[in-house]
Design a protein around this motif. Structure first.
Motif, mmCIF file in Angstrom:
data_model
loop_
_atom_site.group_PDB
_atom_site.id
_atom_site.type_symbol
_atom_site.label_atom_id
_atom_site.label_comp_id
_atom_site.label_asym_id
_atom_site.label_seq_id
_atom_site.Cartn_x
_atom_site.Cartn_y
_atom_site.Cartn_z
ATOM 1 N N ASP A 123 50.597 22.133 45.205
ATOM 2 C CA ASP A 123 49.036 22.296 45.559
ATOM 3 C C ASP A 123 48.824 23.517 46.457
ATOM 4 O O ASP A 123 47.802 23.850 46.402
ATOM 5 N N VAL A 124 49.664 23.356 47.205
ATOM 6 C CA VAL A 124 49.435 24.440 48.592
ATOM 7 C C VAL A 124 49.558 25.831 48.003
ATOM 8 O O VAL A 124 48.793 26.696 48.238
ATOM 9 N N VAL A 125 50.447 26.284 47.221
ATOM 10 C CA VAL A 125 50.484 27.435 46.615
ATOM 11 C C VAL A 125 49.440 27.610 45.503
ATOM 12 O O VAL A 125 48.586 28.786 45.484
ATOM 13 N N GLN A 126 48.840 26.798 44.797
ATOM 14 C CA GLN A 126 47.663 26.960 43.841
ATOM 15 C C GLN A 126 46.273 27.160 44.921
ATOM 16 O O GLN A 126 45.551 28.075 44.667
ATOM 17 N N LEU A 127 46.433 26.287 45.982
ATOM 18 C CA LEU A 127 45.375 26.773 46.726
ATOM 19 C C LEU A 127 45.203 28.207 47.440
ATOM 20 O O LEU A 127 44.264 28.878 47.639
ATOM 21 N N ALA A 128 46.570 28.466 47.841
ATOM 22 C CA ALA A 128 46.665 29.957 48.333
ATOM 23 C C ALA A 128 46.185 31.379 47.272
ATOM 24 O O ALA A 128 45.715 32.189 47.722
ATOM 25 N N VAL A 129 46.576 30.722 46.166
ATOM 26 C CA VAL A 129 46.507 31.803 44.991
ATOM 27 C C VAL A 129 45.141 31.575 44.525
ATOM 28 O O VAL A 129 44.324 32.802 44.250
ATOM 29 N N LEU A 130 44.396 30.840 44.277
ATOM 30 C CA LEU A 130 43.178 30.573 43.805
ATOM 31 C C LEU A 130 41.919 30.922 44.777
ATOM 32 O O LEU A 130 40.931 31.444 44.474
ATOM 33 N N ARG A 131 42.282 30.663 46.041
ATOM 34 C CA ARG A 131 41.254 30.732 47.050
ATOM 35 C C ARG A 131 39.709 30.381 46.909
ATOM 36 O O ARG A 131 38.905 31.268 46.691
ATOM 37 N N PRO A 132 39.570 28.971 46.651
ATOM 38 C CA PRO A 132 38.474 28.767 46.435
ATOM 39 C C PRO A 132 37.125 28.534 47.352
ATOM 40 O O PRO A 132 36.271 28.592 47.147
ATOM 41 N N PHE A 133 37.680 29.168 48.555
ATOM 42 C CA PHE A 133 36.751 29.229 49.727
ATOM 43 C C PHE A 133 37.506 30.260 50.742
ATOM 44 O O PHE A 133 38.693 30.315 50.548
ATOM 45 N N PRO A 134 36.621 30.888 51.678
ATOM 46 C CA PRO A 134 37.154 31.797 52.532
ATOM 47 C C PRO A 134 37.919 30.910 53.595
ATOM 48 O O PRO A 134 37.635 29.928 53.910
ATOM 49 N N GLY A 135 39.183 31.657 53.716
ATOM 50 C CA GLY A 135 40.083 30.910 54.597
ATOM 51 C C GLY A 135 41.049 30.242 54.155
ATOM 52 O O GLY A 135 42.031 29.333 54.840
ATOM 53 N N ALA A 136 40.786 29.718 52.706
ATOM 54 C CA ALA A 136 41.795 29.032 52.076
ATOM 55 C C ALA A 136 43.409 29.443 52.180
ATOM 56 O O ALA A 136 44.195 28.599 52.124
ATOM 57 N N ARG A 137 43.592 30.862 52.022
ATOM 58 C CA ARG A 137 44.695 31.356 51.904
ATOM 59 C C ARG A 137 45.350 31.087 53.325
ATOM 60 O O ARG A 137 46.671 30.798 53.480
ATOM 61 N N ILE A 138 44.794 31.134 54.477
ATOM 62 C CA ILE A 138 45.334 30.878 55.979
ATOM 63 C C ILE A 138 45.577 29.303 55.997
ATOM 64 O O ILE A 138 46.609 29.023 56.575
#
Length: 102
Positions: free
Chosen positions: A56-71
């Protein structure tokens, strides 16, 4: 969680039969996983949940649904991996001490 697929499938454009088939398939996979692996080593459940969290964390980092999601995903991984390791090791030690008592 698996049973919710049957309820959500019609809302996602699938039909109820597809949702029920997915539910049955998930239940069979879960039963097979229990019989084959988890019954013999319960501590693997911790690893299974941890891998799911990291996915789930990797998916969040790749898709970046909002600013700052990768961080945020990077920080979550930095916290989750050592925590997962610690919980898994603690579970293994507790199971080993229980086995020595028997």
């Amino acid at each position: 969680a698996v049973a919710s697929v049957a309820l959500v499938a019609p809302a996602l454009g699938g039909d109820t039969v597809t949702g029920l088939a997915a539910t049955v398939a998930g239940a069979l996979i879960g039963l097979g996983l229990y019989v084959a692996v988890l019954r013999h080593d319960v501590s693997l459940a911790v690893l299974i949940v941890g891998v799911r969290v990291l996915a789930d964390v990797v998916q969040l980092a790749v898709l970046r649904p909002f600013p700052g999601a990768r961080i945020g995903a990077l920080l979550a991984a930095v916290v989750a991996v050592p925590l997962l390791w610690w919980v898994w090791r603690s579970t293994r030690r507790a199971l080993a001490s229980l086995a020595s008592l028997a």
